[in-house]
Motif scaffolding. Structure first.
Motif, PDB file in Angstrom:
ATOM      1  N   GLU A   1      38.253  31.959  55.107  1.00 49.29           N
ATOM      2  CA  GLU A   1      39.003  32.538  56.221  1.00 49.29           C
ATOM      3  C   GLU A   1      39.913  33.689  55.795  1.00 49.29           C
ATOM      4  O   GLU A   1      40.347  34.473  56.641  1.00 49.29           O
ATOM      5  CB  GLU A   1      39.854  31.453  56.889  1.00 49.29           C
ATOM      6  N   GLY A   2      40.216  33.773  54.511  1.00 51.24           N
ATOM      7  CA  GLY A   2      41.113  34.851  54.086  1.00 51.24           C
ATOM      8  C   GLY A   2      41.296  34.868  52.593  1.00 51.24           C
ATOM      9  O   GLY A   2      40.852  33.981  51.867  1.00 51.24           O
ATOM     10  N   GLY A   3      41.948  35.913  52.110  1.00 53.73           N
ATOM     11  CA  GLY A   3      42.236  36.052  50.697  1.00 53.73           C
ATOM     12  C   GLY A   3      41.308  37.034  50.013  1.00 53.73           C
ATOM     13  O   GLY A   3      40.494  37.708  50.653  1.00 53.73           O
ATOM     14  N   SER A   4      41.426  37.108  48.693  1.00 52.61           N
ATOM     15  CA  SER A   4      40.578  37.990  47.898  1.00 52.61           C
ATOM     16  C   SER A   4      40.261  37.308  46.571  1.00 52.61           C
ATOM     17  O   SER A   4      41.032  36.489  46.073  1.00 52.61           O
ATOM     18  CB  SER A   4      41.271  39.336  47.649  1.00 52.61           C
ATOM     19  N   ILE A   5      39.088  37.660  46.013  1.00 56.71           N
ATOM     20  CA  ILE A   5      38.661  37.135  44.715  1.00 56.71           C
ATOM     21  C   ILE A   5      38.222  38.337  43.885  1.00 56.71           C
ATOM     22  O   ILE A   5      37.114  38.849  44.063  1.00 56.71           O
ATOM     23  CB  ILE A   5      37.504  36.124  44.859  1.00 56.71           C
ATOM     24  N   LEU A   6      39.103  38.794  42.998  1.00 57.18           N
ATOM     25  CA  LEU A   6      38.809  39.981  42.193  1.00 57.18           C
ATOM     26  C   LEU A   6      38.256  39.576  40.835  1.00 57.18           C
ATOM     27  O   LEU A   6      38.922  38.878  40.064  1.00 57.18           O
ATOM     28  CB  LEU A   6      40.062  40.827  42.005  1.00 57.18           C
ATOM     29  N   LEU A   7      37.028  39.990  40.545  1.00 63.35           N
ATOM     30  CA  LEU A   7      36.449  39.862  39.213  1.00 63.35           C
ATOM     31  C   LEU A   7      36.511  41.248  38.603  1.00 63.35           C
ATOM     32  O   LEU A   7      35.828  42.162  39.073  1.00 63.35           O
ATOM     33  CB  LEU A   7      35.013  39.355  39.293  1.00 63.35           C
ATOM     34  N   ASP A   8      37.332  41.436  37.580  1.00 62.96           N
ATOM     35  CA  ASP A   8      37.747  42.765  37.146  1.00 62.96           C
ATOM     36  C   ASP A   8      38.432  43.419  38.344  1.00 62.96           C
ATOM     37  O   ASP A   8      39.417  42.896  38.824  1.00 62.96           O
ATOM     38  CB  ASP A   8      36.562  43.579  36.628  1.00 62.96           C
ATOM     39  N   ASP A   9      37.911  44.510  38.856  1.00 64.75           N
ATOM     40  CA  ASP A   9      38.528  45.143  40.027  1.00 64.75           C
ATOM     41  C   ASP A   9      37.631  45.051  41.259  1.00 64.75           C
ATOM     42  O   ASP A   9      37.857  45.752  42.249  1.00 64.75           O
ATOM     43  CB  ASP A   9      38.820  46.619  39.720  1.00 64.75           C
ATOM     44  N   THR A  10      36.623  44.183  41.214  1.00 63.79           N
ATOM     45  CA  THR A  10      35.673  44.062  42.310  1.00 63.79           C
ATOM     46  C   THR A  10      35.981  42.825  43.142  1.00 63.79           C
ATOM     47  O   THR A  10      36.043  41.708  42.606  1.00 63.79           O
ATOM     48  CB  THR A  10      34.228  43.954  41.784  1.00 63.79           C
TER      49      THR A  10
END
Length: 332
Positions: A67-76
């Motif tokens: 439903e929300g948020g972010s998951i950054l692997l390196d800057d992706t």
């Protein structure tokens, strides 16, 4: 300064069912540096595995949805990638050891075929080369090469778990998520697997997220620890912070449930009650129905996640100075 490999911010995952909305993961934030191991600890139903599946892009939809948020692997940001792009990363850059080996393996393919499939997909090797590397991976997890062409039903539970570990490690991922990786193993094999993971961490600089109930495993492998309860992280910090100076009443309760050979006690001090139903979470602090320090404020207001000392965060009104309790002591 170590580079941040994984940065999860405000991850929220819900499951919409006929019986209502299940709030499985609620604004979880965590980060893992290159070569670092993070332990996520909590009771069954805390949301640990769902968090891992969200990072892997494996939440069943429907009924589940991020439903929300972010998951950054390196800057992706993985949440902004299409399924095909995530599939190319999964198994190569980021891999997972699943909790249940009985349902993780395909019963109609030999174990060597299942390991080789990952290698062919991500390393562009021929079938013979991939097969040879798959056999090497089996030997790495202490399974003899002559058993490579057998089927999953011919292996014990512990050996199946080792096959699952071999699949996860086959492409030397930068981030390894291990969901209770030693649950089905006997003590001797568990020690070997933990040694293997420590070697990966030190020699290959593999970053790890270790999901476990076992604080002993955490102390062996992890650099940082996050304590999870009712879909939230209630305390996080370095290994020393959590083991030497636990702040949250839930964290203290977990330690109070562990036998201590240096203390003579007649009974342990487990946390009373059960983890709340994620489809009917309590108001205010989610831990208040089980907390012996809970006061009225805890029932009506949710505490914020604050830094108590450098790098050591907790989510409790006691440490905000809003309660009359001076200090949260260990359960005795």
């Amino acid at each position: 300064m170590q580079k941040t490999l994984l940065d999860v911010k405000d991850l929220t995952i819900k499951f919409r069912t006929d019986d209502g909305v299940v709030e499985a993961v609620n604004k979880v934030s965590l980060s893992v540096q290159e070569g670092e191991a993070l332990g996520i600890v909590g009771e069954t139903g805390a949301g640990k595995t769902t968090t891992a599946l969200g990072i892997m892009g494996l939440v069943d939809s429907p009924p589940g949805k991020i439903e929300g948020g972010s998951i950054l692997l390196d800057d992706t940001d993985l949440l902004k990638l299409g399924e095909e792009a995530v599939r190319k990363l999964r198994g190569k850059e980021i891999s997972m050891i699943f909790q249940d080996p009985m349902t993780s393996l395909n019963p109609v393919f030999t174990v060597v075929e299942q390991i080789a499939e990952v290698i062919v997909n991500h390393q562009q090797l021929g079938e013979k080369e991939a097969e040879q590397k798959a056999i090497e991976m089996l030997e790495l997890v202490r399974i003899p090469a002559e058993r490579a062409y057998e089927y999953p039903h011919q292996f014990s539970g512990g050996m199946k778990q080792r096959v699952v570990i071999a699949i996860a490690l086959a492409c030397n991922p930068r981030l390894l998520i291990a969901d209770e990786p030693t649950t089905a193993l006997d003590v001797t094999i568990q020690a070997q697997v933990l040694e293997l993971m420590k070697d990966l961490k030190t020699k290959s600089k593999t970053s790890m997220i270790m999901i476990t109930h076992d604080l002993g495993v955490v102390s062996e492998i992890c650099d940082k620890v996050a304590i999870m309860y009712a879909g939230e992280i209630v305390e996080s910090g370095s290994l020393e912070d959590i083991f030497e100076n636990p702040l949250h009443p839930y964290t203290n309760g977990l330690f109070g449930s562990i036998p201590d050979i240096d203390k003579e006690v007649e009974f342990l001090s487990p946390i009373e009650g059960l983890v709340p139903d994620p489809s009917d979470l309590p108001s205010g602090c989610k831990f208040h129905p089980r907390c012996k320090y809970a006061q009225h404020l805890c029932r009506v207001e949710d505490p914020s996640f604050r830094e108590y000392s450098p790098g050591h965060f907790t989510k409790c009104f006691v440490h905000e100075g809003k309660l009359s309790v001076k200090e949260v002591k260990k359960y005795e």
